[in-house]
Design a protein around this motif. Sequence first.
Motif, mmCIF file in Angstrom:
data_model
loop_
_atom_site.group_PDB
_atom_site.id
_atom_site.type_symbol
_atom_site.label_atom_id
_atom_site.label_comp_id
_atom_site.label_asym_id
_atom_site.label_seq_id
_atom_site.Cartn_x
_atom_site.Cartn_y
_atom_site.Cartn_z
ATOM 1 N N ALA A 1 0.834 -1.204 0.000
ATOM 2 C CA ALA A 1 0.000 0.000 0.000
ATOM 3 C C ALA A 1 0.869 1.255 0.000
ATOM 4 O O ALA A 1 0.596 2.225 -0.725
ATOM 5 C CB ALA A 1 -0.933 0.003 1.212
ATOM 6 N N PHE A 2 1.905 1.214 0.841
ATOM 7 C CA PHE A 2 2.796 2.377 0.899
ATOM 8 C C PHE A 2 3.511 2.591 -0.435
ATOM 9 O O PHE A 2 3.567 3.717 -0.958
ATOM 10 C CB PHE A 2 3.839 2.196 2.004
ATOM 11 N N ALA A 3 4.071 1.521 -1.005
ATOM 12 C CA ALA A 3 4.810 1.638 -2.260
ATOM 13 C C ALA A 3 3.889 2.069 -3.398
ATOM 14 O O ALA A 3 4.262 2.894 -4.255
ATOM 15 C CB ALA A 3 5.478 0.312 -2.599
ATOM 16 N N GLN A 4 2.646 1.515 -3.386
ATOM 17 C CA GLN A 4 1.692 1.893 -4.435
ATOM 18 C C GLN A 4 1.326 3.380 -4.328
ATOM 19 O O GLN A 4 1.206 4.068 -5.338
ATOM 20 C CB GLN A 4 0.438 1.033 -4.305
ATOM 21 N N GLY A 5 1.143 3.843 -3.096
ATOM 22 C CA GLY A 5 0.849 5.269 -2.887
ATOM 23 C C GLY A 5 1.974 6.156 -3.385
ATOM 24 O O GLY A 5 1.743 7.221 -3.987
ATOM 25 N N GLU A 6 3.223 5.717 -3.120
ATOM 26 C CA GLU A 6 4.386 6.483 -3.572
ATOM 27 C C GLU A 6 4.455 6.512 -5.104
ATOM 28 O O GLU A 6 4.724 7.551 -5.706
ATOM 29 C CB GLU A 6 5.663 5.869 -3.018
ATOM 30 N N VAL A 7 4.205 5.340 -5.711
ATOM 31 C CA VAL A 7 4.237 5.279 -7.184
ATOM 32 C C VAL A 7 3.175 6.205 -7.769
ATOM 33 O O VAL A 7 3.433 6.955 -8.727
ATOM 34 C CB VAL A 7 4.026 3.823 -7.670
ATOM 35 N N ASP A 8 1.967 6.176 -7.218
ATOM 36 C CA ASP A 8 0.884 7.034 -7.711
ATOM 37 C C ASP A 8 1.239 8.520 -7.561
ATOM 38 O O ASP A 8 0.974 9.326 -8.464
ATOM 39 C CB ASP A 8 -0.408 6.733 -6.947
ATOM 40 N N ALA A 9 1.823 8.874 -6.397
ATOM 41 C CA ALA A 9 2.177 10.279 -6.139
ATOM 42 C C ALA A 9 3.234 10.760 -7.129
ATOM 43 O O ALA A 9 3.117 11.852 -7.720
ATOM 44 C CB ALA A 9 2.676 10.436 -4.712
ATOM 45 N N TYR A 10 4.268 9.933 -7.334
ATOM 46 C CA TYR A 10 5.336 10.339 -8.259
ATOM 47 C C TYR A 10 4.859 10.350 -9.715
ATOM 48 O O TYR A 10 5.291 11.166 -10.525
ATOM 49 C CB TYR A 10 6.558 9.440 -8.093
ATOM 50 N N MET A 11 3.951 9.422 -10.037
ATOM 51 C CA MET A 11 3.408 9.403 -11.396
ATOM 52 C C MET A 11 2.587 10.664 -11.659
ATOM 53 O O MET A 11 2.698 11.284 -12.733
ATOM 54 C CB MET A 11 2.541 8.161 -11.581
ATOM 55 N N THR A 12 1.771 11.027 -10.671
ATOM 56 C CA THR A 12 0.970 12.253 -10.813
ATOM 57 C C THR A 12 1.875 13.479 -10.938
ATOM 58 O O THR A 12 1.624 14.378 -11.761
ATOM 59 C CB THR A 12 0.047 12.420 -9.594
ATOM 60 N N ARG A 13 2.919 13.497 -10.101
ATOM 61 C CA ARG A 13 3.858 14.627 -10.157
ATOM 62 C C ARG A 13 4.560 14.668 -11.512
ATOM 63 O O ARG A 13 4.768 15.739 -12.078
ATOM 64 C CB ARG A 13 4.876 14.515 -9.041
ATOM 65 N N LYS A 14 4.924 13.504 -12.014
ATOM 66 C CA LYS A 14 5.623 13.458 -13.302
ATOM 67 C C LYS A 14 4.736 13.999 -14.423
ATOM 68 O O LYS A 14 5.188 14.788 -15.272
ATOM 69 C CB LYS A 14 6.038 12.013 -13.614
ATOM 70 N N ILE A 15 3.480 13.589 -14.417
ATOM 71 C CA ILE A 15 2.546 14.064 -15.448
ATOM 72 C C ILE A 15 2.383 15.588 -15.360
ATOM 73 O O ILE A 15 2.387 16.298 -16.369
ATOM 74 C CB ILE A 15 1.182 13.365 -15.302
ATOM 75 N N GLY A 16 2.250 16.082 -14.108
ATOM 76 C CA GLY A 16 2.112 17.530 -13.905
ATOM 77 C C GLY A 16 3.341 18.294 -14.364
ATOM 78 O O GLY A 16 3.235 19.360 -14.988
ATOM 79 N N LEU A 17 4.517 17.753 -14.042
ATOM 80 C CA LEU A 17 5.766 18.405 -14.449
ATOM 81 C C LEU A 17 5.931 18.414 -15.963
ATOM 82 O O LEU A 17 6.373 19.411 -16.547
ATOM 83 C CB LEU A 17 6.962 17.704 -13.800
#
Length: 217
Positions: free
Chosen positions: A91-107
Motif C-alpha cells: 500500500a505504501f509503495a503503491q501510494g508512492e508510485v501514484d504520487a510520483y506518477m501524478t507529479r511526473k505528469i504535472g511536471l
Amino acid sequence: MANLFTRFKYQLQADLHDFFDKKEQKNPVALLNQYIREAEHQTEQTGKLLARQGQLKKELEAQLKETANMLSKREQQLGLASASGEADLIAFAQGEVDAYMTRKIGLLSSIDVCAAEYFELERKFETMKHKIKDMKVRQLELMGKENVTRAHHQMDKIINKQEDTSFEEISLYIDDLATKIDKQYEVTTFESRLAQLENKQKLITTNDKQENHAIVE
C-alpha cells in the motif's frame, strides 16, 4: 460627477497628444531618441524575464529528472513489496508510485507550457531587438536629414543676404579697400618719383655751382 471626470480625462489626453505632436514636429530626432531609450529599457527588462523563464524551465526539468528517478525506485520497491506479500508495504509503495506518477505528469505538462511560453518570449525578444536596430537606422537617417537641413539653412541665409554681412557686401568692401590701396600706392609712387626729381635737380645745381666756382678761381 463621473461625466465631468471623464470629460476632464479625455481633455487631458487630448492636450498631451497635442503636446507630443508639437514636440515631435519641433524636434523629431530628440523624440526618437527618447523612444529608443524607452525601447532599450523595455527590451532589457524583457531579456531579464526571458532569462528567468529559462531558469524556471531548467528547474522544472531538474524536478522532472528527480521525480522520474524516484518513480523508478518506487516501482522497483512496489515489485519487491508485492513479491513479499506484505500488504502495508504494498500500500505504501503503491501510494508512492501514484504520487510520483501524478507529479511526473504535472511536471511534463508544466514543462511543455513553460517551453512554449519561453519560445514566445524569445521570439518577441528578438523582434524587439530588430525593432530597436530599425529605429537606430531611422535615427541615423533623421540625423543626416537634420544636418543637411541645417547646412542648407545656414547657406541660404548667407546666399539670400539674410545675415548682416553678405558675400556681395564683403566683395564690395574688398574692392573698395583694394581701390584705396591702389590709390595710396599711386600717391606714394608719384611722391617717390617727385622726390627723385628733386634730388636729381639738387645734384645738378650743386655740380653747376662747383664748376662755376672752379672757373672763377
